[in-house]
Design a protein around this motif. Structure first.
Motif, PDB file in Angstrom:
ATOM      1  N   MET A   2       0.817  -1.204   0.000  1.00  0.00           N
ATOM      2  CA  MET A   2       0.000   0.000   0.000  1.00  0.00           C
ATOM      3  C   MET A   2       0.857   1.263   0.000  1.00  0.00           C
ATOM      4  O   MET A   2       0.511   2.244  -0.659  1.00  0.00           O
ATOM      5  CB  MET A   2      -0.950  -0.019   1.188  1.00  0.00           C
ATOM      6  CG  MET A   2      -1.981  -1.121   1.085  1.00  0.00           C
ATOM      7  SD  MET A   2      -2.901  -1.372   2.597  1.00  0.00           S
ATOM      8  CE  MET A   2      -2.048  -2.789   3.264  1.00  0.00           C
ATOM      9  N   ILE A   3       1.978   1.219   0.707  1.00  0.00           N
ATOM     10  CA  ILE A   3       2.859   2.392   0.727  1.00  0.00           C
ATOM     11  C   ILE A   3       3.521   2.570  -0.638  1.00  0.00           C
ATOM     12  O   ILE A   3       3.733   3.688  -1.086  1.00  0.00           O
ATOM     13  CB  ILE A   3       3.891   2.298   1.865  1.00  0.00           C
ATOM     14  CG1 ILE A   3       3.167   2.331   3.215  1.00  0.00           C
ATOM     15  CG2 ILE A   3       4.891   3.439   1.787  1.00  0.00           C
ATOM     16  CD1 ILE A   3       4.053   2.187   4.412  1.00  0.00           C
ATOM     17  N   ARG A   4       3.799   1.469  -1.320  1.00  0.00           N
ATOM     18  CA  ARG A   4       4.308   1.573  -2.700  1.00  0.00           C
ATOM     19  C   ARG A   4       3.295   2.292  -3.589  1.00  0.00           C
ATOM     20  O   ARG A   4       3.668   3.068  -4.466  1.00  0.00           O
ATOM     21  CB  ARG A   4       4.610   0.191  -3.268  1.00  0.00           C
ATOM     22  CG  ARG A   4       5.907  -0.373  -2.827  1.00  0.00           C
ATOM     23  CD  ARG A   4       6.265  -1.610  -3.655  1.00  0.00           C
ATOM     24  NE  ARG A   4       7.452  -2.192  -3.087  1.00  0.00           N
ATOM     25  CZ  ARG A   4       7.471  -3.241  -2.275  1.00  0.00           C
ATOM     26  NH1 ARG A   4       6.347  -3.848  -1.967  1.00  0.00           N
ATOM     27  NH2 ARG A   4       8.596  -3.695  -1.785  1.00  0.00           N
ATOM     28  N   VAL A  10       2.637   9.876  -5.447  1.00  0.00           N
ATOM     29  CA  VAL A  10       3.549  11.010  -5.264  1.00  0.00           C
ATOM     30  C   VAL A  10       4.462  11.152  -6.475  1.00  0.00           C
ATOM     31  O   VAL A  10       4.655  12.260  -6.993  1.00  0.00           O
ATOM     32  CB  VAL A  10       4.357  10.851  -3.951  1.00  0.00           C
ATOM     33  CG1 VAL A  10       5.457  11.887  -3.853  1.00  0.00           C
ATOM     34  CG2 VAL A  10       3.427  10.941  -2.742  1.00  0.00           C
ATOM     35  N   ASP A  11       5.012  10.046  -6.961  1.00  0.00           N
ATOM     36  CA  ASP A  11       5.914  10.090  -8.119  1.00  0.00           C
ATOM     37  C   ASP A  11       5.217  10.602  -9.371  1.00  0.00           C
ATOM     38  O   ASP A  11       5.774  11.402 -10.120  1.00  0.00           O
ATOM     39  CB  ASP A  11       6.492   8.700  -8.417  1.00  0.00           C
ATOM     40  CG  ASP A  11       7.562   8.282  -7.436  1.00  0.00           C
ATOM     41  OD1 ASP A  11       8.095   9.147  -6.699  1.00  0.00           O
ATOM     42  OD2 ASP A  11       7.877   7.078  -7.397  1.00  0.00           O
ATOM     43  N   ASP A  12       4.007  10.132  -9.608  1.00  0.00           N
ATOM     44  CA  ASP A  12       3.308  10.462 -10.849  1.00  0.00           C
ATOM     45  C   ASP A  12       2.623  11.818 -10.837  1.00  0.00           C
ATOM     46  O   ASP A  12       2.190  12.293 -11.885  1.00  0.00           O
ATOM     47  CB  ASP A  12       2.273   9.383 -11.174  1.00  0.00           C
ATOM     48  CG  ASP A  12       2.910   8.064 -11.605  1.00  0.00           C
ATOM     49  OD1 ASP A  12       4.156   7.945 -11.559  1.00  0.00           O
ATOM     50  OD2 ASP A  12       2.153   7.150 -11.976  1.00  0.00           O
ATOM     51  N   THR A  13       2.522  12.440  -9.657  1.00  0.00           N
ATOM     52  CA  THR A  13       1.767  13.700  -9.576  1.00  0.00           C
ATOM     53  C   THR A  13       2.494  14.825  -8.851  1.00  0.00           C
ATOM     54  O   THR A  13       2.014  15.949  -8.854  1.00  0.00           O
ATOM     55  CB  THR A  13       0.430  13.471  -8.842  1.00  0.00           C
ATOM     56  OG1 THR A  13       0.699  13.119  -7.485  1.00  0.00           O
ATOM     57  CG2 THR A  13      -0.407  12.411  -9.524  1.00  0.00           C
ATOM     58  N   ASN A  43       8.454   6.022  10.100  1.00  0.00           N
ATOM     59  CA  ASN A  43       9.541   5.148   9.628  1.00  0.00           C
ATOM     60  C   ASN A  43       9.140   4.392   8.372  1.00  0.00           C
ATOM     61  O   ASN A  43       9.933   4.252   7.444  1.00  0.00           O
ATOM     62  CB  ASN A  43       9.988   4.189  10.724  1.00  0.00           C
ATOM     63  CG  ASN A  43      10.756   4.889  11.818  1.00  0.00           C
ATOM     64  OD1 ASN A  43      11.364   5.930  11.601  1.00  0.00           O
ATOM     65  ND2 ASN A  43      10.719   4.328  13.013  1.00  0.00           N
ATOM     66  N   ARG A  44       7.905   3.888   8.331  1.00  0.00           N
ATOM     67  CA  ARG A  44       7.431   3.179   7.134  1.00  0.00           C
ATOM     68  C   ARG A  44       7.386   4.132   5.937  1.00  0.00           C
ATOM     69  O   ARG A  44       7.782   3.768   4.837  1.00  0.00           O
ATOM     70  CB  ARG A  44       6.047   2.566   7.377  1.00  0.00           C
ATOM     71  CG  ARG A  44       6.050   1.407   8.326  1.00  0.00           C
ATOM     72  CD  ARG A  44       6.723   0.175   7.772  1.00  0.00           C
ATOM     73  NE  ARG A  44       5.931  -0.344   6.661  1.00  0.00           N
ATOM     74  CZ  ARG A  44       6.429  -0.964   5.605  1.00  0.00           C
ATOM     75  NH1 ARG A  44       7.705  -1.178   5.493  1.00  0.00           N
ATOM     76  NH2 ARG A  44       5.646  -1.383   4.641  1.00  0.00           N
ATOM     77  N   LEU A  45       6.891   5.347   6.148  1.00  0.00           N
ATOM     78  CA  LEU A  45       6.862   6.326   5.062  1.00  0.00           C
ATOM     79  C   LEU A  45       8.277   6.671   4.604  1.00  0.00           C
ATOM     80  O   LEU A  45       8.548   6.769   3.409  1.00  0.00           O
ATOM     81  CB  LEU A  45       6.116   7.590   5.495  1.00  0.00           C
ATOM     82  CG  LEU A  45       4.621   7.443   5.746  1.00  0.00           C
ATOM     83  CD1 LEU A  45       4.053   8.723   6.329  1.00  0.00           C
ATOM     84  CD2 LEU A  45       3.876   7.039   4.487  1.00  0.00           C
ATOM     85  N   ARG A  46       9.168   6.832   5.560  1.00  0.00           N
ATOM     86  CA  ARG A  46      10.559   7.185   5.253  1.00  0.00           C
ATOM     87  C   ARG A  46      11.230   6.105   4.390  1.00  0.00           C
ATOM     88  O   ARG A  46      12.050   6.418   3.534  1.00  0.00           O
ATOM     89  CB  ARG A  46      11.344   7.410   6.543  1.00  0.00           C
ATOM     90  CG  ARG A  46      12.677   8.095   6.339  1.00  0.00           C
ATOM     91  CD  ARG A  46      13.361   8.452   7.659  1.00  0.00           C
ATOM     92  NE  ARG A  46      12.569   9.406   8.425  1.00  0.00           N
ATOM     93  CZ  ARG A  46      12.073   9.174   9.643  1.00  0.00           C
ATOM     94  NH1 ARG A  46      12.297   8.029  10.261  1.00  0.00           N
ATOM     95  NH2 ARG A  46      11.371  10.093  10.269  1.00  0.00           N
ATOM     96  N   PHE A 111      -3.575  -0.746  -5.979  1.00  0.00           N
ATOM     97  CA  PHE A 111      -3.003  -0.167  -7.190  1.00  0.00           C
ATOM     98  C   PHE A 111      -4.094   0.511  -8.022  1.00  0.00           C
ATOM     99  O   PHE A 111      -3.914   1.609  -8.540  1.00  0.00           O
ATOM    100  CB  PHE A 111      -2.286  -1.243  -8.009  1.00  0.00           C
ATOM    101  CG  PHE A 111      -1.571  -0.697  -9.208  1.00  0.00           C
ATOM    102  CD1 PHE A 111      -0.388   0.031  -9.066  1.00  0.00           C
ATOM    103  CD2 PHE A 111      -2.073  -0.910 -10.480  1.00  0.00           C
ATOM    104  CE1 PHE A 111       0.264   0.546 -10.167  1.00  0.00           C
ATOM    105  CE2 PHE A 111      -1.417  -0.404 -11.587  1.00  0.00           C
ATOM    106  CZ  PHE A 111      -0.244   0.330 -11.435  1.00  0.00           C
ATOM    107  N   ARG A 112      -5.248  -0.130  -8.123  1.00  0.00           N
ATOM    108  CA  ARG A 112      -6.373   0.444  -8.880  1.00  0.00           C
ATOM    109  C   ARG A 112      -6.813   1.780  -8.287  1.00  0.00           C
ATOM    110  O   ARG A 112      -7.044   2.752  -9.011  1.00  0.00           O
ATOM    111  CB  ARG A 112      -7.539  -0.548  -8.896  1.00  0.00           C
ATOM    112  CG  ARG A 112      -8.743  -0.071  -9.700  1.00  0.00           C
ATOM    113  CD  ARG A 112      -9.902  -1.067  -9.642  1.00  0.00           C
ATOM    114  NE  ARG A 112     -10.420  -1.294  -8.307  1.00  0.00           N
ATOM    115  CZ  ARG A 112     -11.240  -0.462  -7.644  1.00  0.00           C
ATOM    116  NH1 ARG A 112     -11.623   0.655  -8.204  1.00  0.00           N
ATOM    117  NH2 ARG A 112     -11.657  -0.751  -6.436  1.00  0.00           N
TER     118      ARG A 112
END
Length: 123
Positions: A2-4, A10-13, A43-46, A111-112
């Motif tokens: 889910m964090i991916r 974030v990467d695409d926008t 930590n998970r976000l980092r 992902f959807r």
């Protein structure tokens, strides 16, 4: 996983993360004290190079109002999305058009749903 999916958004926008959830009560820029749960979240976000940018200021029962106040105070924001596993009573049509409803289970931000968020943010 889910964090991916959040990282993909974030990467695409070029999105920035603004907390509207109950997590916001434990976050402030430069805060020294954080609960063990919040440290775990950070930590998970980092691990995925995701940082929290800001938070709304509202009571838990009026998240819609807090989102609208935040957007009014930050009129430079033109595209936005709300990702949450709960719909609040004060979510009006405008918020619902930007709302991604995740499942409070193992699946979460799929992902959807990430692709749907990217579509809303890139419109």
């Amino acid at each position: 996983m889910m964090i991916r999916n959040l990282r993909k958004i974030v990467d695409d926008t070029n999105a920035k993360i603004v907390l509207t959830s109950t997590w916001k009560s434990e976050w402030s820029k430069g805060a020294d004290y954080k609960s063990e749960d919040f440290k775990y979240l950070e930590n998970r976000l980092r691990e995925f190079n995701i940082t929290i940018f800001d938070k709304t200021n509202d009571h838990i029962d009026n998240r819609g109002e807090g989102i609208k106040k935040y957007l009014h105070a930050h009129q430079e924001i033109t595209n936005w999305v709300v990702i949450d596993d709960f719909t609040f009573d004060d979510y009006d049509n405008e918020i619902c058009e930007h709302f991604i409803n995740t499942d409070y289970s193992y699946y979460g931000l799929t992902f959807r749903l990430a692709l749907k968020a990217i579509e809303i943010l890139n419109n």
